[in-house]
Write a protein that holds these residues in place. Structure first.
Motif, PDB file in Angstrom:
ATOM      1  N   LEU A 196       0.835  -1.203   0.000  1.00  0.00           N
ATOM      2  CA  LEU A 196       0.000   0.000   0.000  1.00  0.00           C
ATOM      3  C   LEU A 196       0.869   1.253   0.000  1.00  0.00           C
ATOM      4  CD1 LEU A 196      -2.714  -1.063   2.600  1.00  0.00           C
ATOM      5  CD2 LEU A 196      -3.124  -0.592   0.176  1.00  0.00           C
ATOM      6  N   ALA A 197       1.917   1.240   0.825  1.00  0.00           N
ATOM      7  CA  ALA A 197       2.828   2.388   0.885  1.00  0.00           C
ATOM      8  C   ALA A 197       3.549   2.575  -0.444  1.00  0.00           C
ATOM      9  CB  ALA A 197       3.827   2.206   2.022  1.00  0.00           C
ATOM     10  N   ALA A 198       3.965   1.476  -1.065  1.00  0.00           N
ATOM     11  CA  ALA A 198       4.661   1.555  -2.350  1.00  0.00           C
ATOM     12  C   ALA A 198       3.745   2.106  -3.441  1.00  0.00           C
ATOM     13  CB  ALA A 198       5.175   0.171  -2.751  1.00  0.00           C
ATOM     14  N   ALA A 199       2.434   1.910  -3.269  1.00  0.00           N
ATOM     15  CA  ALA A 199       1.463   2.415  -4.251  1.00  0.00           C
ATOM     16  C   ALA A 199       1.074   3.868  -3.974  1.00  0.00           C
ATOM     17  CB  ALA A 199       0.216   1.538  -4.255  1.00  0.00           C
TER      18      ALA A 199
ATOM     19  N   ASP B  44      10.822   0.950   8.875  1.00  0.00           N
ATOM     20  CA  ASP B  44      12.140   1.103   8.239  1.00  0.00           C
ATOM     21  C   ASP B  44      12.069   0.743   6.755  1.00  0.00           C
ATOM     22  OD1 ASP B  44      13.266   1.882  10.628  1.00  0.00           O
ATOM     23  OD2 ASP B  44      14.115  -0.093  11.102  1.00  0.00           O
ATOM     24  N   GLU B  45      11.367  -0.351   6.435  1.00  0.00           N
ATOM     25  CA  GLU B  45      11.273  -0.777   5.039  1.00  0.00           C
ATOM     26  C   GLU B  45      10.461   0.207   4.207  1.00  0.00           C
ATOM     27  OE1 GLU B  45      10.993  -4.666   3.541  1.00  0.00           O
ATOM     28  OE2 GLU B  45      11.050  -5.593   5.517  1.00  0.00           O
ATOM     29  N   ILE B  46       9.376   0.674   4.765  1.00  0.00           N
ATOM     30  CA  ILE B  46       8.526   1.624   4.037  1.00  0.00           C
ATOM     31  C   ILE B  46       9.278   2.918   3.770  1.00  0.00           C
ATOM     32  CG2 ILE B  46       6.507   3.122   4.262  1.00  0.00           C
ATOM     33  CD1 ILE B  46       5.029   0.786   5.543  1.00  0.00           C
ATOM     34  N   LYS B  47       9.950   3.439   4.780  1.00  0.00           N
ATOM     35  CA  LYS B  47      10.682   4.701   4.623  1.00  0.00           C
ATOM     36  C   LYS B  47      11.867   4.544   3.679  1.00  0.00           C
ATOM     37  CE  LYS B  47       9.276   6.931   8.911  1.00  0.00           C
ATOM     38  NZ  LYS B  47       9.671   7.381  10.276  1.00  0.00           N
TER      39      LYS B  47
END
Length: 248
Positions: free
Chosen positions: A29-32, A51-54
């Motif tokens: 969702l964050a990547a989209a 950490d992965e999302i940021k």
């Protein structure tokens, strides 16, 4: 269900986000483009997710919360309203298995916890965010269920009963909101490589089961603002939608 929707500027709430399907759904969702509100009990898992999302250029807000904390769920809805004034996406994924055992061997405290987390917690969450989803121009809710709700296999009674109840909640909610911009659907993930699956089926080779990232990609399609379906189940095994007809 293959394309990735553009979720730029949308606010998405995911429960059970510290591992498994919830973790991977939050990442996708964050990547989209969505700002993800990640809810889970395990702080360490939430921090890894953040950490992965940021690192990928996304945004997240972490909410350590046990879904048996009903007042905490209410405060979450209030905080979302104060900060964003709406919610665009809900993925109600958090659940507990309980035990795999004959009905007569299930302890009352185990049964009560399964119902408290899976059913009452989901109801309280829906109650808290329903007004916020209705404020979205294209609110989307995905309630994660299980094939157990329909197969009702031996020894799975508490979990199966909880998922059947959750599906009933979702379908009623969908019917209540069918004349609004909110779409409510149910997701049956089939077999996925999760900690719950490992607990339920010990000894299974994880390599023979779909990775949660594959499972999560289907949820991403269910929150697409262009989606028109509501009150239906998407079954990942058959790659199909199932519509339940109400009696005349």
């Amino acid at each position: 269900m293959t394309t990735t929707p553009d979720l730029s500027g949308r606010i998405a709430l995911v429960t059970g986000a510290s591992r498994g399907i919830g973790y991977n759904t939050a990442k996708q969702l964050a990547a989209a483009g969505a700002h993800v509100i990640a809810v889970a009990r395990t702080v360490g898992g939430l921090e890894e997710l953040d950490d992965e999302i940021k690192a990928a250029g996304g945004q997240a807000t972490l909410v350590p919360l046990d879904l048996t904390d009903m007042a905490g769920i209410d405060r979450l809805g209030s905080s979302i309203n104060d900060r964003w004034g709406k919610l665009d996406i809900l993925v109600a994924n958090a659940a507990v298995l309980g035990v795999i055992a004959p009905i007569g061997h299930v302890e009352a405290k185990v049964f009560d916890k399964v119902m408290a987390v899976n059913v009452t917690g989901t109801w309280r969450l829906i109650r808290s965010v329903d007004p916020l989803l209705r404020k979205s121009d294209a609110g989307r809710a995905v309630i994660v269920s299980s094939g157990s709700a329909h197969s009702a296999r031996a020894f799975w009674a508490p979990y199966a009963a909880s998922k059947a109840a959750v599906e009933a909640l979702a379908r009623s909610w969908a019917d209540e909101t069918k004349n609004t911009a909110l779409r409510v659907n149910i997701f049956d993930p089939g077999t996925s490589r999760t900690a719950m699956r490992a607990l339920a089926v010990p000894g299974e080779d994880p390599a023979t089961v779909a990775h949660p990232s594959e499972t999560a990609s289907h949820i991403l399609q269910m929150v697409d603002p262009a989606l028109t379906r509501t009150g239906q189940i998407y079954q990942i095994r058959e790659q199909r939608w199932v519509s339940h007809q109400k009696p005349a």
